[in-house]
Design a protein around this motif. Structure first.
Motif, PDB file in Angstrom:
ATOM      1  N   ILE A 239      61.780  77.451  -3.554  1.00 56.39           N
ATOM      2  CA  ILE A 239      62.609  78.665  -3.678  1.00 56.39           C
ATOM      3  C   ILE A 239      62.711  79.337  -2.316  1.00 56.39           C
ATOM      4  N   ASP A 240      63.937  79.624  -1.908  1.00 56.10           N
ATOM      5  CA  ASP A 240      64.186  80.348  -0.659  1.00 56.10           C
ATOM      6  C   ASP A 240      64.272  81.843  -0.983  1.00 56.10           C
ATOM      7  N   HIS A 241      63.394  82.638  -0.371  1.00 56.86           N
ATOM      8  CA  HIS A 241      63.344  84.083  -0.641  1.00 56.86           C
ATOM      9  C   HIS A 241      64.047  84.905   0.436  1.00 56.86           C
ATOM     10  N   GLY A 242      64.712  84.254   1.373  1.00 54.67           N
ATOM     11  CA  GLY A 242      65.331  84.984   2.468  1.00 54.67           C
ATOM     12  C   GLY A 242      64.318  85.300   3.547  1.00 54.67           C
ATOM     13  N   GLY A 243      64.814  85.634   4.730  1.00 56.14           N
ATOM     14  CA  GLY A 243      63.896  85.923   5.829  1.00 56.14           C
ATOM     15  C   GLY A 243      63.111  84.703   6.248  1.00 56.14           C
ATOM     16  N   GLU A 244      63.650  83.497   5.964  1.00 59.75           N
ATOM     17  CA  GLU A 244      63.031  82.221   6.326  1.00 59.75           C
ATOM     18  C   GLU A 244      61.690  82.001   5.629  1.00 59.75           C
ATOM     19  N   ILE A 245      61.519  82.590   4.438  1.00 61.80           N
ATOM     20  CA  ILE A 245      60.316  82.388   3.629  1.00 61.80           C
ATOM     21  C   ILE A 245      60.664  81.491   2.436  1.00 61.80           C
ATOM     22  N   VAL A 246      59.891  80.432   2.247  1.00 58.83           N
ATOM     23  CA  VAL A 246      60.110  79.460   1.162  1.00 58.83           C
ATOM     24  C   VAL A 246      58.780  79.237   0.449  1.00 58.83           C
ATOM     25  N   THR A 247      58.836  79.196  -0.881  1.00 56.86           N
ATOM     26  CA  THR A 247      57.640  78.844  -1.661  1.00 56.86           C
ATOM     27  C   THR A 247      57.856  77.495  -2.335  1.00 56.86           C
ATOM     28  N   ARG A 248      56.740  76.765  -2.539  1.00 51.16           N
ATOM     29  CA  ARG A 248      56.791  75.418  -3.144  1.00 51.16           C
ATOM     30  C   ARG A 248      55.831  75.381  -4.327  1.00 51.16           C
ATOM     31  N   TYR A 249      56.282  74.787  -5.429  1.00 52.31           N
ATOM     32  CA  TYR A 249      55.509  74.666  -6.666  1.00 52.31           C
ATOM     33  C   TYR A 249      55.513  73.181  -7.034  1.00 52.31           C
ATOM     34  N   ALA A 250      54.307  72.547  -7.036  1.00 49.14           N
ATOM     35  CA  ALA A 250      54.236  71.089  -7.178  1.00 49.14           C
ATOM     36  C   ALA A 250      53.431  70.677  -8.400  1.00 49.14           C
ATOM     37  N   HIS A 251      53.617  69.408  -8.787  1.00 48.44           N
ATOM     38  CA  HIS A 251      52.907  68.716  -9.878  1.00 48.44           C
ATOM     39  C   HIS A 251      53.300  69.254 -11.257  1.00 48.44           C
ATOM     40  N   ALA A 252      54.491  69.835 -11.409  1.00 46.79           N
ATOM     41  CA  ALA A 252      54.915  70.394 -12.697  1.00 46.79           C
ATOM     42  C   ALA A 252      55.215  69.271 -13.683  1.00 46.79           C
ATOM     43  N   SER A 253      55.008  69.573 -14.940  1.00 47.64           N
ATOM     44  CA  SER A 253      55.352  68.605 -15.981  1.00 47.64           C
ATOM     45  C   SER A 253      56.814  68.752 -16.392  1.00 47.64           C
ATOM     46  N   VAL A 254      57.296  69.982 -16.424  1.00 45.21           N
ATOM     47  CA  VAL A 254      58.678  70.270 -16.793  1.00 45.21           C
ATOM     48  C   VAL A 254      59.249  71.268 -15.790  1.00 45.21           C
ATOM     49  N   HIS A 284      49.992  73.172  -7.463  1.00 53.43           N
ATOM     50  CA  HIS A 284      49.874  73.259  -6.007  1.00 53.43           C
ATOM     51  C   HIS A 284      50.941  74.249  -5.526  1.00 53.43           C
ATOM     52  N   PHE A 285      50.500  75.314  -4.875  1.00 53.44           N
ATOM     53  CA  PHE A 285      51.399  76.407  -4.479  1.00 53.44           C
ATOM     54  C   PHE A 285      51.362  76.582  -2.972  1.00 53.44           C
ATOM     55  N   GLU A 286      52.537  76.585  -2.332  1.00 50.52           N
ATOM     56  CA  GLU A 286      52.634  76.742  -0.881  1.00 50.52           C
ATOM     57  C   GLU A 286      53.571  77.892  -0.534  1.00 50.52           C
ATOM     58  N   VAL A 287      53.316  78.504   0.621  1.00 51.25           N
ATOM     59  CA  VAL A 287      54.219  79.502   1.216  1.00 51.25           C
ATOM     60  C   VAL A 287      54.515  79.047   2.635  1.00 51.25           C
ATOM     61  N   ARG A 288      55.810  78.927   2.956  1.00 47.48           N
ATOM     62  CA  ARG A 288      56.209  78.467   4.287  1.00 47.48           C
ATOM     63  C   ARG A 288      57.106  79.509   4.947  1.00 47.48           C
ATOM     64  N   ALA A 293      53.494  76.100   7.294  1.00 46.27           N
ATOM     65  CA  ALA A 293      52.683  76.489   6.142  1.00 46.27           C
ATOM     66  C   ALA A 293      51.855  77.728   6.474  1.00 46.27           C
ATOM     67  N   GLN A 294      51.860  78.692   5.534  1.00 46.64           N
ATOM     68  CA  GLN A 294      51.070  79.915   5.651  1.00 46.64           C
ATOM     69  C   GLN A 294      50.046  79.951   4.519  1.00 46.64           C
ATOM     70  N   ASN A 295      48.980  80.690   4.732  1.00 46.67           N
ATOM     71  CA  ASN A 295      47.965  80.819   3.688  1.00 46.67           C
ATOM     72  C   ASN A 295      48.526  81.698   2.562  1.00 46.67           C
ATOM     73  N   PRO A 296      48.760  81.147   1.365  1.00 43.44           N
ATOM     74  CA  PRO A 296      49.335  81.947   0.277  1.00 43.44           C
ATOM     75  C   PRO A 296      48.457  83.121  -0.138  1.00 43.44           C
ATOM     76  N   VAL A 297      47.153  83.019   0.121  1.00 35.11           N
ATOM     77  CA  VAL A 297      46.246  84.088  -0.292  1.00 35.11           C
ATOM     78  C   VAL A 297      46.614  85.410   0.385  1.00 35.11           C
ATOM     79  N   LYS A 298      47.079  85.358   1.625  1.00 33.61           N
ATOM     80  CA  LYS A 298      47.462  86.585   2.338  1.00 33.61           C
ATOM     81  C   LYS A 298      48.581  87.315   1.610  1.00 33.61           C
TER      82      LYS A 298
END
Length: 327
Positions: A239-254, A284-288, A293-298
């Motif tokens: 998902i592109d959130h604007g401001g060059e920030i993208v999140t990734r959601y992996a290993h989904a079943s549906v 698996h959750f990523e923030v880019r 890659a950025q630490n999603p915890v922040k």
């Protein structure tokens, strides 16, 4: 001009010669005499009109007083109309300021009820100089200064509203919502021992352990730019959130979204599974940011209360915890 005077007292007629100068002086004298007489009559008439009580003079005085009163009334009416127009403009400006104040307070998270704008502020102090009434000109100048002050404050509130609105939009674009309802994460951001190869490898996200089929939600509003199969991430959504920030959601079943969909913060986009390179059900959750890659915890800790931040704090667990993804 020759004038011959005949009189019985005179033995012989007399002749008088009048020049233009004599005529001019006589005319001036007659005019001055008429003016002086009129002024004297006017003064006597108005000074002793009440005592003399002549009907004609009383009527004349009443008519003059009425005419003067009408002129004064017309002057006051014109000034009152001008001040009423200015007062209406100021009332409109105050209504605009009230509306702006409500919007700005809403953006700033301040309750409008905390400010009693309808109650007059308390004021006071000692009198240090003689008091006097304001003249009409001074009152008009005070109104004008107040009107300009209202306009400047309205401009300031407009700028503040724009800045707060932009800040709120930027905050809404940040991925600060938990993507799954998980008690803890299985693998944190950074270098770790790969659960499949046993080698040290960089992990560019965090893994959340939860039950298969649990809903995965968008961490922030944005546009879906990928909803596809990846050889390592399995069913993956970006998902592109604007401001060059993208999140990734992996290993989904549906996957419940497709590329081009607009999603809101907290909207369900997929379900937890164990597709791709995975040892068990997890997310698996990523923030880019700009592809890095950025630490999603922040981001997640920025909006979570203290009690909830423990759920997303980096933790390493034993071999029974499912993990996956190549990074």
């Amino acid at each position: 001009m020759h004038i011959i005077v005949f009189a019985h007292r005179l033995a012989t007629p007399r002749s008088v010669t009048l020049t233009a100068r004599h005529v001019i002086f006589a005319s001036i004298f007659a005019t001055l005499a008429i003016i002086a007489g009129a002024a004297l009559l006017y003064y006597v008439s108005f000074k002793y009109a009440a005592a003399i009580r002549l009907p004609i003079l009383e009527t004349l005085v009443k008519n003059l007083q009425a005419s003067e009163a009408r002129r004064n009334e017309e002057f006051l009416r014109q000034n009152l109309n001008a001040m009423a127009v200015k007062l209406g403009e100021m009332q409109a400006q105050l209504m605009r300021l009230d509306a702006l104040g409500e919007r700005v307070s809403g953006l700033a998270g301040v309750k409008p009820q905390e400010f009693r704008t309808s109650d007059p502020p308390g004021r006071g102090g000692a009198i240090v100089s003689p008091m006097r009434d304001l003249s009409l000109g001074e009152f008009a100048r005070e109104l004008e200064m107040l009107s300009r002050g209202l306009e400047s404050r309205a401009d300031f509130l407009n700028v503040a509203e724009s800045e707060l609105f932009n800040a709120k939009l930027k905050a809404k674009r940040l991925p600060t919502a938990l993507p799954v309802n998980a008690e803890y994460n299985a693998s944190g951001f950074g270098y770790r021992i790969d659960p499949i190869t046993g080698q040290s490898a960089m992990h560019e996200g965090i893994d959340f352990i939860t039950q298969p089929g649990s809903p995965i939600v968008a961490a922030a509003g944005g546009v879906v730019i990928a909803a596809e199969w990846h050889h390592a991430f399995g069913n993956m959504i970006e998902i592109d959130h604007g401001g060059e920030i993208v999140t990734r959601y992996a290993h989904a079943s549906v996957m419940n979204v497709k590329p081009g969909d607009i999603v809101k913060r907290g909207q369900k986009i997929a379900e937890v599974g164990s597709t791709g390179r995975s040892t068990g059900p997890h997310l698996h959750f990523e923030v880019r940011y700009r592809g890095l890659a950025q630490n999603p915890v922040k981001f997640l800790q920025a909006a979570q209360p203290v009690a909830a931040t423990a759920a997303v704090a980096p933790r390493q667990t034993g071999p029974k915890v499912a993990a996956g993804s190549p990074r």
